[in-house]
Write a protein that holds these residues in place. Structure first.
Motif, PDB file in Angstrom:
ATOM      1  N   THR A  95       0.791  -1.200   0.361  1.00  0.00           N
ATOM      2  CA  THR A  95       0.346   0.038  -0.679  1.00  0.00           C
ATOM      3  C   THR A  95       0.536   1.067   0.092  1.00  0.00           C
ATOM      4  N   LEU A  96       0.404   2.376   0.095  1.00  0.00           N
ATOM      5  CA  LEU A  96       0.809   3.681   0.410  1.00  0.00           C
ATOM      6  C   LEU A  96       1.545   3.268   1.752  1.00  0.00           C
ATOM      7  N   LYS A  97       1.562   2.968   2.066  1.00  0.00           N
ATOM      8  CA  LYS A  97       2.082   2.890   3.898  1.00  0.00           C
ATOM      9  C   LYS A  97       3.672   1.605   3.902  1.00  0.00           C
ATOM     10  N   ASP A  98       3.373   0.655   2.653  1.00  0.00           N
ATOM     11  CA  ASP A  98       4.494  -0.117   2.593  1.00  0.00           C
ATOM     12  C   ASP A  98       5.390   0.718   1.327  1.00  0.00           C
ATOM     13  N   GLU A  99       5.198   1.660   0.835  1.00  0.00           N
ATOM     14  CA  GLU A  99       6.059   2.788  -0.169  1.00  0.00           C
ATOM     15  C   GLU A  99       5.939   0.931  -2.024  1.00  0.00           C
ATOM     16  N   PHE A 100       4.783   1.024  -1.962  1.00  0.00           N
ATOM     17  CA  PHE A 100       4.345   0.085  -3.174  1.00  0.00           C
ATOM     18  C   PHE A 100       4.143   1.623  -4.437  1.00  0.00           C
ATOM     19  N   CYS A 101       3.314   2.653  -3.381  1.00  0.00           N
ATOM     20  CA  CYS A 101       2.549   3.422  -4.281  1.00  0.00           C
ATOM     21  C   CYS A 101       3.014   5.034  -3.414  1.00  0.00           C
ATOM     22  N   ARG A 102       3.249   6.076  -4.769  1.00  0.00           N
ATOM     23  CA  ARG A 102       3.353   7.621  -3.802  1.00  0.00           C
ATOM     24  C   ARG A 102       2.309   8.272  -4.737  1.00  0.00           C
ATOM     25  N   LEU A 103       2.530  10.026  -4.339  1.00  0.00           N
ATOM     26  CA  LEU A 103       2.314  10.728  -4.514  1.00  0.00           C
ATOM     27  C   LEU A 103       2.773  11.391  -5.082  1.00  0.00           C
ATOM     28  N   SER A 104       2.232  12.060  -6.470  1.00  0.00           N
ATOM     29  CA  SER A 104       3.372  12.863  -7.338  1.00  0.00           C
ATOM     30  C   SER A 104       3.104  14.314  -6.067  1.00  0.00           C
ATOM     31  N   PRO A 105       5.078  15.126  -6.993  1.00  0.00           N
ATOM     32  CA  PRO A 105       4.632  16.110  -6.084  1.00  0.00           C
ATOM     33  C   PRO A 105       3.691  17.577  -6.658  1.00  0.00           C
ATOM     34  N   PHE A 106       3.827  18.263  -6.116  1.00  0.00           N
ATOM     35  CA  PHE A 106       2.115  19.053  -5.948  1.00  0.00           C
ATOM     36  C   PHE A 106       2.138  20.159  -7.586  1.00  0.00           C
ATOM     37  N   GLY A 107       1.396  20.475  -8.327  1.00  0.00           N
ATOM     38  CA  GLY A 107       1.853  21.607  -8.525  1.00  0.00           C
ATOM     39  C   GLY A 107       1.588  23.003  -8.291  1.00  0.00           C
ATOM     40  N   PRO A 108       2.430  23.732  -8.530  1.00  0.00           N
ATOM     41  CA  PRO A 108       2.556  25.247  -8.930  1.00  0.00           C
ATOM     42  C   PRO A 108       1.122  26.020  -8.611  1.00  0.00           C
ATOM     43  N   GLY A 109       0.053  25.484  -9.002  1.00  0.00           N
ATOM     44  CA  GLY A 109      -1.954  25.872  -8.794  1.00  0.00           C
ATOM     45  C   GLY A 109      -2.043  25.306  -7.926  1.00  0.00           C
ATOM     46  N   VAL A 110      -1.859  24.563  -6.573  1.00  0.00           N
ATOM     47  CA  VAL A 110      -2.875  24.063  -4.907  1.00  0.00           C
ATOM     48  C   VAL A 110      -1.801  24.404  -3.978  1.00  0.00           C
ATOM     49  N   THR A 111      -2.456  25.301  -3.713  1.00  0.00           N
ATOM     50  CA  THR A 111      -2.021  26.146  -2.479  1.00  0.00           C
ATOM     51  C   THR A 111      -1.366  25.078  -1.439  1.00  0.00           C
ATOM     52  N   PRO A 112      -0.785  25.887  -0.848  1.00  0.00           N
ATOM     53  CA  PRO A 112      -0.455  26.018   0.394  1.00  0.00           C
ATOM     54  C   PRO A 112      -1.224  24.972   1.365  1.00  0.00           C
ATOM     55  N   GLU A 113      -2.210  26.002   1.405  1.00  0.00           N
ATOM     56  CA  GLU A 113      -3.696  25.348   2.651  1.00  0.00           C
ATOM     57  C   GLU A 113      -4.299  24.317   1.796  1.00  0.00           C
ATOM     58  N   LYS A 114      -3.723  24.153   0.448  1.00  0.00           N
ATOM     59  CA  LYS A 114      -4.570  22.254   0.279  1.00  0.00           C
ATOM     60  C   LYS A 114      -4.331  21.213   0.176  1.00  0.00           C
ATOM     61  N   ARG A 115      -2.689  22.252   0.096  1.00  0.00           N
ATOM     62  CA  ARG A 115      -1.556  20.899   0.687  1.00  0.00           C
ATOM     63  C   ARG A 115      -1.951  20.281   1.531  1.00  0.00           C
ATOM     64  N   GLN A 116      -1.643  21.295   2.842  1.00  0.00           N
ATOM     65  CA  GLN A 116      -1.899  21.276   3.825  1.00  0.00           C
ATOM     66  C   GLN A 116      -2.568  19.935   4.293  1.00  0.00           C
ATOM     67  N   ALA A 117      -4.246  20.375   3.694  1.00  0.00           N
ATOM     68  CA  ALA A 117      -5.514  18.966   3.907  1.00  0.00           C
ATOM     69  C   ALA A 117      -5.370  17.948   2.908  1.00  0.00           C
ATOM     70  N   VAL A 118      -4.309  17.816   2.209  1.00  0.00           N
ATOM     71  CA  VAL A 118      -4.615  16.940   1.476  1.00  0.00           C
ATOM     72  C   VAL A 118      -2.878  16.032   2.311  1.00  0.00           C
ATOM     73  N   ALA A 119      -2.065  16.302   2.905  1.00  0.00           N
ATOM     74  CA  ALA A 119      -1.682  16.027   4.344  1.00  0.00           C
ATOM     75  C   ALA A 119      -1.884  15.741   4.744  1.00  0.00           C
ATOM     76  N   ARG A 120      -3.320  15.986   5.950  1.00  0.00           N
ATOM     77  CA  ARG A 120      -3.913  16.014   6.981  1.00  0.00           C
ATOM     78  C   ARG A 120      -4.633  13.945   6.646  1.00  0.00           C
ATOM     79  N   VAL A 121      -5.030  14.270   5.484  1.00  0.00           N
ATOM     80  CA  VAL A 121      -6.356  13.244   4.558  1.00  0.00           C
ATOM     81  C   VAL A 121      -5.204  11.962   4.334  1.00  0.00           C
ATOM     82  N   LYS A 122      -3.401  11.913   3.829  1.00  0.00           N
ATOM     83  CA  LYS A 122      -3.068  11.299   3.972  1.00  0.00           C
ATOM     84  C   LYS A 122      -2.119  10.735   5.470  1.00  0.00           C
TER      85      LYS A 122
END
Length: 371
Positions: A291-318
């Motif tokens: 899984t994600l925890k086992d590092e079989f897969c990963r999230l691509s780096p965020f593009g420039p349009g994703v604001t810091p606040e939205k990145r933090q929101a995704v990080a909390r879900v992760k």
């Protein structure tokens, strides 16, 4: 005896000793990798090719590969050449259509070679014992990409271009949608199936059609979603990637994506084989998953349009996914015909084999699983 003679004799002794050690050295573990498309597709095949490249750090491995091998008897010829001409002791067959009957037939002919297939299924007491299966559960990463899309869409309409309505693809479609709806209950998504893994013209047509219908986020599950991402960039809408990091194709509109990370998987397999382990005797798992925890897969780096606040929101879900407090397939869930597919109070973990028979699209998705 002169000093020169003594030195020469010593040098000869050292050379002879080095030659003897070299003669006793263990031959390298030879591994062949087979892909059904080009190694630079910025998609599925490139993700495996980069995984293969990572095993070069293992001093006991000699790895080689062959690309653009069709899912026909041609792959049998490729695997036999790897075994009899290149001395392969292990073969990684990476494409879904390679397994049956091709890998199974060559495996029966070569019981001393270990075969590992990506994404297939194994039948006990039917299939040859020297075949193993590996695959990752990328649902969590698709969920995170969907969360990002749900936070970024203004039109609340997304588009998904998919190859075939098989369970692996349907899982990605549904987990992406569930992620988006977890942060934006108003969002809808339209799915278009192209019919095969690599059909660039049809992928471009489907992407353009979805953009014409007013979607402002495009994503997909094809052999390489590069066409989908490129169309999104040209049309001035957002895109998320799949299989590999496609951010270079959309410097303005790329949001993120769900990527495979096969390098660690291949290194683990080859280390076990080097240690004398075998899938045939059970010392290597018949089915290796992660899984994600086992590092079989990963999230691509965020593009420039994703604001810091939205990145933090995704990080909390992760973080919730990683600690187990967030589930993807939690009831009540309805499909897009109104039928309850997961009842209230029930949660299906992504490792549950019942999801491998998925034949539905979740509520809010416009599309038909018949393709």
């Amino acid at each position: 005896m002169s000093a020169v003679s003594r030195l020469s004799r010593r040098s000869c002794v050292k050379l002879l000793a080095a030659g003897a050690l070299s003669a006793k050295a263990e031959p390298p573990l030879t591994a062949g990798f087979v892909y059904n498309g080009p190694k630079n597709d910025l998609g599925y095949n490139q993700s495996h090719a980069e995984g293969k490249q990572s095993v070069k750090s293992l001093p006991f491995v000699r790895a080689f590969d062959e690309s653009n091998v069709p899912e026909t008897v041609a792959v049998e010829e490729t695997m036999r050449n790897m075994i009899f001409q290149d001395g392969a002791r292990v073969i990684f067959a990476t494409s879904y259509g390679f397994l049956d009957p091709f890998v199974l037939r060559v495996a029966r002919e070569n019981p001393n070679v270990q075969f590992f297939h990506c994404g297939g299924s194994y039948r006990d007491k039917v299939d040859p014992p020297n075949v193993g299966i590996y695959f990752g559960f990328i649902d969590e990463v698709e969920f995170l990409a969907g969360v990002t899309a749900g936070l970024m869409t203004k039109a609340n309409r997304m588009g998904f271009v998919a190859a075939k309505p098989i369970p692996q693809v349907l899982r990605n479609i549904n987990s992406f949608m569930l992620g988006a709806r977890s942060v934006n209950p108003s969002v809808t998504m339209r799915v278009v199936f192209t019919g095969d893994w690599v059909l660039p013209v049809r992928e471009a047509e489907a992407s353009s059609s979805l953009a014409d219908q007013g979607v402002d986020v495009l994503t997909g599950h094809t052999g390489s979603p590069r066409v989908i991402v490129q169309v999104a960039e040209r049309r001035g809408i957002w895109a998320t990637g799949y299989q590999f990091d496609q951010s270079v194709l959309a410097p303005r509109g790329f949001l993120t994506g769900a990527e495979w990370a096969w390098g660690g998987v291949y290194r683990h397999y080859l280390e076990m084989i080097h240690d004398g382990k075998s899938v045939a005797n059970g010392s290597i798992p018949r089915r290796m998953t992660g899984t994600l925890k086992d590092e079989f897969c990963r999230l691509s780096p965020f593009g420039p349009g994703v604001t810091p606040e939205k990145r933090q929101a995704v990080a909390r879900v992760k973080e919730r996914l990683l600690n187990g407090s967030q589930a993807i397939y939690r009831g009540p869930l309805k499909n897009n015909t109104g039928k309850i597919v997961i009842p209230v109070g029930k949660t299906i973990p992504i490792e549950d084999s019942s999801l491998d028979q998925m034949d539905w699209l979740v509520d809010g998705i416009q599309g038909d699983t018949r393709g």
